[in-house]
Design a protein around this motif. Structure first.
Motif, mmCIF file in Angstrom:
data_model
loop_
_atom_site.group_PDB
_atom_site.id
_atom_site.type_symbol
_atom_site.label_atom_id
_atom_site.label_comp_id
_atom_site.label_asym_id
_atom_site.label_seq_id
_atom_site.Cartn_x
_atom_site.Cartn_y
_atom_site.Cartn_z
ATOM 1 N N SER A 1 0.811 -1.214 0.000
ATOM 2 C CA SER A 1 0.000 0.000 0.000
ATOM 3 C C SER A 1 0.850 1.271 0.000
ATOM 4 C CB SER A 1 -0.962 -0.010 1.188
ATOM 5 O OG SER A 1 -1.813 1.098 1.155
ATOM 6 N N ILE B 1 3.856 1.599 -1.204
ATOM 7 C CA ILE B 1 4.511 1.676 -2.511
ATOM 8 C C ILE B 1 3.519 2.179 -3.558
ATOM 9 C CG2 ILE B 1 5.556 0.307 -4.361
ATOM 10 C CD1 ILE B 1 6.838 -1.409 -2.142
ATOM 11 N N LEU B 2 2.295 1.629 -3.527
ATOM 12 C CA LEU B 2 1.263 2.116 -4.440
ATOM 13 C C LEU B 2 0.920 3.578 -4.142
ATOM 14 C CD1 LEU B 2 -1.169 -0.932 -4.648
ATOM 15 C CD2 LEU B 2 0.292 -0.041 -6.459
ATOM 16 N N LEU C 1 3.004 5.841 -3.204
ATOM 17 C CA LEU C 1 4.022 6.680 -3.864
ATOM 18 C C LEU C 1 3.673 6.889 -5.330
ATOM 19 C CD1 LEU C 1 7.352 5.243 -2.427
ATOM 20 C CD2 LEU C 1 6.375 7.505 -2.004
ATOM 21 N N VAL C 2 3.220 5.836 -5.977
ATOM 22 C CA VAL C 2 2.892 5.923 -7.398
ATOM 23 C C VAL C 2 1.647 6.770 -7.602
ATOM 24 C CG1 VAL C 2 2.191 4.563 -9.422
ATOM 25 C CG2 VAL C 2 3.984 3.706 -7.903
ATOM 26 N N LEU C 3 0.637 6.586 -6.744
ATOM 27 C CA LEU C 3 -0.630 7.286 -6.899
ATOM 28 C C LEU C 3 -0.685 8.617 -6.156
ATOM 29 C CD1 LEU C 3 -3.026 4.229 -6.493
ATOM 30 C CD2 LEU C 3 -2.336 5.339 -8.612
ATOM 31 N N GLN C 4 0.425 8.996 -5.531
ATOM 32 C CA GLN C 4 0.518 10.250 -4.784
ATOM 33 C C GLN C 4 -0.483 10.311 -3.634
ATOM 34 O OE1 GLN C 4 2.986 12.399 -5.489
ATOM 35 N NE2 GLN C 4 3.609 11.059 -7.156
#
Length: 140
Positions: free
Chosen positions: A46, A48-49, A51-54
């Motif tokens: 979660s 890590i995701l 970071l990608v999805l801000q």
């Protein structure tokens, strides 16, 4: 006449049956494994995701009717990820167990040990060159 068992004796017989105990152990281990997978998703995947999805994936939500109804679709996505991880791990475990079972079967099936005599149709050793029943010479 048969003596009827009491309800306590029947329950004791049922509860101590091997399959029931195995099932109970499986449920306990499954619950512990689920806690590990939940931690993996919530504490590692979660963020890590996020970071990608801000942002935090599990905090994603949609407010309806001036905030009176909140749909937390981020939590739903995390539950789907939990399920997929659990399903994949269970698939890999079953696949490994099946591979071990099949490996044992291949060893058993290896070379044939018997063949049929073409003259008298009796079963003879695969290595035999002459049938012990009809004494015919066997050519391969």
């Amino acid at each position: 006449m048969e003596k009827k068992k009491g309800i306590v004796a029947e329950f004791k017989e049922f509860a101590l049956r091997g399959s029931v105990v195995d099932l109970a152990v499986g449920v306990i281990i499954g619950a512990a494994f689920q806690a590990i997978v939940n931690s993996l998703v919530e504490d590692i995947l979660s963020p890590i995701l996020g970071l990608v999805l801000q942002g935090n994936m599990s905090s994603l939500s949609l407010d309806l009717f001036d905030g009176r109804v909140t749909i937390r679709y981020g939590s739903f996505f995390m539950a789907i990820i939990n399920f997929l991880i659990m399903a994949f791990v269970i698939f890999m475990i079953v696949k490994g167990i099946n591979a071990l079972r099949n490996r044992g079967k291949k060893n058993e099936q290896g070379e044939p040990t018997e063949k049929t005599c073409p003259f008298c149709q009796s079963q003879i050793s695969y290595k035999a060159t002459r049938c012990p029943n009809c004494t015919s010479e066997i050519k391969d």
